[in-house]
Design a protein around this motif. Structure first.
Motif, PDB file in Angstrom:
ATOM      1  N   ALA A 235       0.848  -1.184   0.000  1.00 13.71           N
ATOM      2  CA  ALA A 235       0.000   0.000   0.000  1.00 13.71           C
ATOM      3  C   ALA A 235       0.881   1.231   0.000  1.00 13.71           C
ATOM      4  O   ALA A 235       2.075   1.169   0.303  1.00 13.71           O
ATOM      5  CB  ALA A 235      -0.935   0.002   1.213  1.00 13.71           C
ATOM      6  N   GLN A 236       0.286   2.370  -0.302  1.00 11.43           N
ATOM      7  CA  GLN A 236       1.026   3.630  -0.351  1.00 11.43           C
ATOM      8  C   GLN A 236       1.562   4.002   1.025  1.00 11.43           C
ATOM      9  O   GLN A 236       0.901   3.818   2.038  1.00 11.43           O
ATOM     10  CB  GLN A 236       0.127   4.757  -0.851  1.00 11.43           C
ATOM     11  CG  GLN A 236       0.840   6.106  -0.988  1.00 11.43           C
ATOM     12  CD  GLN A 236      -0.115   7.259  -1.242  1.00 11.43           C
ATOM     13  OE1 GLN A 236      -1.295   7.183  -0.927  1.00 11.43           O
ATOM     14  NE2 GLN A 236       0.400   8.345  -1.812  1.00 11.43           N
TER      15      GLN A 236
ATOM     16  N   LEU B   4      -0.924   3.287  -4.631  1.00 17.39           N
ATOM     17  CA  LEU B   4      -1.323   1.936  -5.020  1.00 17.39           C
ATOM     18  C   LEU B   4      -1.687   1.089  -3.811  1.00 17.39           C
ATOM     19  O   LEU B   4      -1.276   1.352  -2.691  1.00 17.39           O
ATOM     20  CB  LEU B   4      -0.222   1.260  -5.843  1.00 17.39           C
ATOM     21  CG  LEU B   4       1.154   1.019  -5.208  1.00 17.39           C
ATOM     22  CD1 LEU B   4       1.190  -0.268  -4.383  1.00 17.39           C
ATOM     23  CD2 LEU B   4       2.219   0.957  -6.291  1.00 17.39           C
ATOM     24  N   LEU B   5      -2.463   0.052  -4.102  1.00 20.96           N
ATOM     25  CA  LEU B   5      -2.826  -0.937  -3.097  1.00 20.96           C
ATOM     26  C   LEU B   5      -2.980  -2.273  -3.802  1.00 20.96           C
ATOM     27  O   LEU B   5      -3.712  -2.383  -4.790  1.00 20.96           O
ATOM     28  CB  LEU B   5      -4.122  -0.545  -2.393  1.00 20.96           C
ATOM     29  CG  LEU B   5      -4.513  -1.367  -1.162  1.00 20.96           C
ATOM     30  CD1 LEU B   5      -5.237  -0.481  -0.147  1.00 20.96           C
ATOM     31  CD2 LEU B   5      -5.403  -2.539  -1.519  1.00 20.96           C
ATOM     32  N   PHE B   6      -2.271  -3.284  -3.306  1.00 17.38           N
ATOM     33  CA  PHE B   6      -2.300  -4.634  -3.883  1.00 17.38           C
ATOM     34  C   PHE B   6      -2.742  -5.574  -2.770  1.00 17.38           C
ATOM     35  O   PHE B   6      -2.102  -5.626  -1.713  1.00 17.38           O
ATOM     36  CB  PHE B   6      -0.912  -4.994  -4.403  1.00 17.38           C
ATOM     37  CG  PHE B   6      -0.800  -6.337  -5.077  1.00 17.38           C
ATOM     38  CD1 PHE B   6      -1.878  -6.913  -5.730  1.00 17.38           C
ATOM     39  CD2 PHE B   6       0.417  -7.024  -5.078  1.00 17.38           C
ATOM     40  CE1 PHE B   6      -1.763  -8.144  -6.366  1.00 17.38           C
ATOM     41  CE2 PHE B   6       0.549  -8.248  -5.704  1.00 17.38           C
ATOM     42  CZ  PHE B   6      -0.544  -8.809  -6.345  1.00 17.38           C
TER      43      PHE B   6
ATOM     44  N   TYR C 192      -4.837  -1.919  -7.267  1.00 18.58           N
ATOM     45  CA  TYR C 192      -5.515  -0.629  -7.396  1.00 18.58           C
ATOM     46  C   TYR C 192      -4.451   0.462  -7.499  1.00 18.58           C
ATOM     47  O   TYR C 192      -3.498   0.485  -6.727  1.00 18.58           O
ATOM     48  CB  TYR C 192      -6.380  -0.399  -6.156  1.00 18.58           C
ATOM     49  CG  TYR C 192      -7.070   0.947  -6.081  1.00 18.58           C
ATOM     50  CD1 TYR C 192      -8.383   1.102  -6.493  1.00 18.58           C
ATOM     51  CD2 TYR C 192      -6.408   2.059  -5.563  1.00 18.58           C
ATOM     52  CE1 TYR C 192      -9.031   2.323  -6.399  1.00 18.58           C
ATOM     53  CE2 TYR C 192      -7.041   3.292  -5.475  1.00 18.58           C
ATOM     54  CZ  TYR C 192      -8.344   3.429  -5.890  1.00 18.58           C
ATOM     55  OH  TYR C 192      -8.981   4.639  -5.798  1.00 18.58           O
ATOM     56  N   PHE C 193      -4.645   1.376  -8.443  1.00 14.01           N
ATOM     57  CA  PHE C 193      -3.680   2.458  -8.659  1.00 14.01           C
ATOM     58  C   PHE C 193      -4.441   3.759  -8.832  1.00 14.01           C
ATOM     59  O   PHE C 193      -5.248   3.910  -9.756  1.00 14.01           O
ATOM     60  CB  PHE C 193      -2.832   2.185  -9.895  1.00 14.01           C
ATOM     61  CG  PHE C 193      -1.713   3.173 -10.118  1.00 14.01           C
ATOM     62  CD1 PHE C 193      -0.443   2.927  -9.629  1.00 14.01           C
ATOM     63  CD2 PHE C 193      -1.943   4.353 -10.811  1.00 14.01           C
ATOM     64  CE1 PHE C 193       0.589   3.837  -9.825  1.00 14.01           C
ATOM     65  CE2 PHE C 193      -0.923   5.273 -11.011  1.00 14.01           C
ATOM     66  CZ  PHE C 193       0.346   5.015 -10.515  1.00 14.01           C
ATOM     67  N   GLN C 194      -4.222   4.696  -7.935  1.00 12.62           N
ATOM     68  CA  GLN C 194      -4.814   6.031  -8.042  1.00 12.62           C
ATOM     69  C   GLN C 194      -3.772   6.955  -8.677  1.00 12.62           C
ATOM     70  O   GLN C 194      -2.676   7.150  -8.130  1.00 12.62           O
ATOM     71  CB  GLN C 194      -5.204   6.543  -6.668  1.00 12.62           C
ATOM     72  CG  GLN C 194      -5.840   7.906  -6.650  1.00 12.62           C
ATOM     73  CD  GLN C 194      -7.229   7.975  -7.258  1.00 12.62           C
ATOM     74  OE1 GLN C 194      -7.532   8.931  -7.990  1.00 12.62           O
ATOM     75  NE2 GLN C 194      -8.060   6.980  -6.981  1.00 12.62           N
TER      76      GLN C 194
END
Length: 723
Positions: free
Chosen positions: A138-139, A146-148, A161-163
């Motif tokens: 996570a960031q 991002l978060l995986f 997930y990528f912001q």
């Protein structure tokens, strides 16, 4: 059982009790869109009936009315009205990646004190609180948004997930907020949280992007380190390829190198003397701290590369080499961090500023540079590293290849064991040690050094995803492990090298901060020196760049992960484009810190700042880093090919090259879908006919004048330059 907030407690029930506005089938996944009143949800249905919900819009203290819905083959657009303002949510699926962008236009100036996370796992039946999952990455701080994670109860699958935080810059600028630490959360409420406003309201009548999310969904649940790292790197590349990437800037690095040379020669703040010998200060005008061996060698190594590239002797190299033997400490039979004759100047203001206190990575770092110099034929360096190496091995055996943060060099007593409670010591130091031992193996051909490499490498295997302590050490570890794999053909070492690289790419900033002071320079693809560092650092960035350039060279005959052939060359390209901004003359003076921890800042001097912040913090708070002065010389020697005094080739990708007569062939081993920049630079008017071929096809330059030809070429293939 995890607890949830009111904004998520009823989400699953709200979705189940709402009508589907639209349904799209993309590849193996079904995407359903719901208006639940205060939220627009995108629900992803997995092939095995698992579900994940993404909140694409939040109405705050209001309810949505769908004012318009547009849907075609490429794009879906929802226009949503609420009492507070209007929203537009655009959804598309580039390369089958779910991508939604949300903009908001307020009707009145708004303070936003809260915003819910935008991801929740769903169950077939039951409550959100009964779900479970593993957040792999996570960031942290200003790194990529991002978060995986894997959803393990129910066994749904995984998502990446990528912001795209570049898109939030305008929102952060007008509200004076930060995009750091916005993607994360606590299970089951995870994902992105819009920065809340404390100082300035969001103004009315203007559309601001408040979310720009990219999501890759997978049916697998990842448990072991190798599969987590492989999929992290693969998914990062998938999203990287559909991102809008900032433009590349070209900097005249040979000219910068000359400016650095002039300032190092002419500025007394960079130097101090001991016993008639000049030594570099670590920071400009820091005369109170004794000279450090790491500092001298951190500058000397890239200077020697530049000397070899230019064919011209550099007097600074002679000065620095002359001072090295005085760092050898006969009490411990090893090179010391501090100049032994001046340890009485240590002020004990920090833990390491005490006689005989060693920061573990500092033991190995100067010796690695000595070994590199020795391999290039320097006899002073060879003697010093040879005389020191037995002590280094003794320390490794004493600590069983698990180094603390600080220890006493004479007694080997641990002074500080862990970086933080439960975090262990300097975890990637086994990689630095392995790298040093591998250099010694090359220098001496003695098998015992190779045995030490393997022992240290196996220790890294036990660390999982938490290898990275300091980015440059982790990068050295990655190259050493790749080389060890080539020697032994043991796949374990290749897998650990991927783990090291995952740690590095988790620690990057894959967005361009265009608000606050960050808008004054391109900071896309920056890498942070430590897991928790609040700023990027000049010297560590140079060393990561150099190590990853070497990684690509070593990998030319290895079937490495394809994702690395995208990420590493792209990192090199952006590093060459942006790290000139560490030099104060490249920055507006108002973004330089008035208060400096060590020494002072001279804004017109071509000596890099240690620390660059994006956002609202000023840079240079630590000081002007003399030991980062080798930056320009490291880049010139790697990215420029000198044909003669007046004729260069520049390329911003890693490459291998061969020269034959009046032609040069460049071999690029990156990603054919990406591109790099080739420049033919003539420093004087000369009538030379140039031809450039890519895989035997004649290319036309996009810029052509008497002194410059510029080409954009694919990241993979063969380029031939004839004149």
């Amino acid at each position: 059982m995890p607890t949830v907030t009111p904004w998520s407690a009823t989400a699953q029930e709200d979705i189940e009790n709402s009508e589907i506005l639209l349904e799209r089938k993309i590849a193996d996944y079904t995407y359903q869109f719901y208006n639940t009143g205060d939220s627009l949800w995108i629900v992803v249905l997995m092939p095995e009936n698992g579900k994940i919900a993404f909140r694409a819009a939040f109405a705050m203290n209001s309810c949505f009315e769908v004012a318009n819905l547009f849907d075609d083959e490429d794009t879906t657009v929802f226009v949503l009205d609420s009492r507070l303002g209007s929203y537009e949510v655009r959804i598309n699926f580039p390369a089958d990646v779910l991508h939604y962008t949300t903009t908001f236009t307020a009707k009145t100036a708004l303070m936003i004190p809260f915003w819910p996370r935008d991801i929740i796992p769903l169950t077939q039946s039951g409550s959100l609180e009964n779900t479970a999952g593993n957040i792999h990455m996570a960031q942290f701080g200003s790194r990529s948004g991002l978060l995986f994670a894997s959803i393990t109860k129910p066994q749904t699958g995984s998502f990446f997930y990528f912001q795209n935080l570049t898109s939030l810059s305008e929102y952060c600028e007008v509200t004076k907020t930060e995009s750091k630490s916005t993607v994360g959360g606590t299970w089951p409420e995870i994902g992105f949280q819009l920065p809340t406003t404390d100082e300035l309201p969001l103004p009315p009548g203007q559309a601001f992007t408040i979310s720009d999310a990219y999501i890759v969904v997978e049916t697998e649940i990842f448990k072991d380190t190798t599969s987590i790292c492989d999929h992290f790197l693969n998914n990062l590349v998938t999203i990287y390829k559909v991102l809008n990437q900032p433009r590349i800037e070209y900097h005249d690095w040979p000219d910068i190198a000359q400016k650095v040379l002039n300032d190092l020669h002419g500025n007394k703040g960079a130097w101090q003397q001991a016993n008639g010998i000049p030594y570099l200060n670590a920071y400009l005008c820091d005369y109170d701290t004794p000279p450090e061996s790491m500092v001298q060698l951190a500058v000397l190594a890239p200077f020697k590369e530049y000397e070899k590239w230019s064919g011209e002797k550099q007097s600074i190299c002679d000065d620095l080499i002359k001072g090295l033997p005085a760092f050898y400490d006969p009490k411990i039979k090893c090179l010391n961090r501090w100049l032994p004759s001046m340890v009485d100047k240590l002020d004990k203001s920090e833990e390491q500023k005490k006689e005989m206190v060693m920061d573990s990575w500092y033991l190995h770092h100067p010796l690695m540079n000595l070994a590199r110099l020795a391999l290039d034929g320097d006899k002073t360096a060879e003697k010093l590293v040879s005389d020191s190496i037995e002590y280094v091995i003794k320390v490794a055996h004493h600590f069983k290849y698990e180094w603390p943060v600080f220890y006493n060099m004479e007694t080997l007593e641990t002074i500080k064991e862990e970086t933080a409670p439960g975090a262990g010591g300097e975890r990637d130091v086994p990689g630095s040690y392995a790298h040093l031992m591998l250099l010694m193996f090359k220098l001496t051909k003695e098998k015992r050094y190779l045995n030490e490499v393997e022992k240290a490498a196996r220790k890294l295997a036990d660390l999982g995803l938490n290898i990275l302590y300091q980015a440059n050490n982790t990068a050295f570890a990655a190259t050493a492990l790749l080389e060890l794999f080539k020697i032994t053909n043991k796949k374990l070492y290749l897998d650990i090298s991927y783990t090291c690289l995952s740690g590095l790419f988790k620690n990057i900033q894959l967005y361009d901060c265009k608000y606050g002071y960050g808008k004054n320079y391109v900071n896309f693809f920056s890498i942070y020196p430590l897991n928790d560092a609040p700023y990027t650092a000049a010297y560590e960035e140079l060393e990561v760049y150099a190590a990853l350039s070497e990684y690509m060279s070593l990998a030319k005959d290895v079937d490495i992960l394809p994702s690395l052939r995208t990420l590493i060359p792209e990192f090199v390209k952006y590093t060459v484009s942006r790290i000139a901004y560490y030099y104060p003359p490249m920055l507006p003076k108002e973004m330089l810190s008035e208060e400096v921890k060590t020494g002072e800042i001279q804004a017109d001097l071509w000596i890099p700042l240690e620390d660059l912040y994006n956002g609202w913090e000023k840079s240079g708070q630590v000081g002007q880093e003399v030991y980062g002065s080798g930056m320009a010389f490291g880049i010139v020697s790697r990215q420029y090919i000198k044909i003669d005094e007046d004729f260069f080739l520049f390329i911003d990708y890693p490459y291998e090259y061969s020269k034959r007569g009046k032609s040069i062939t460049l071999k690029l081993d990156g990603d054919k879908d990406m591109s790099c920049n080739l420049k033919i630079i003539r420093l004087k008017d000369r009538k030379i006919q140039m031809k450039v071929f890519y895989d035997k096809e004649l290319l036309d330059p996009f810029t052509k004048n008497a002194n410059l030809h510029e080409y954009k070429i694919s990241g993979q293939g063969s380029v031939k330059v004839q004149w």
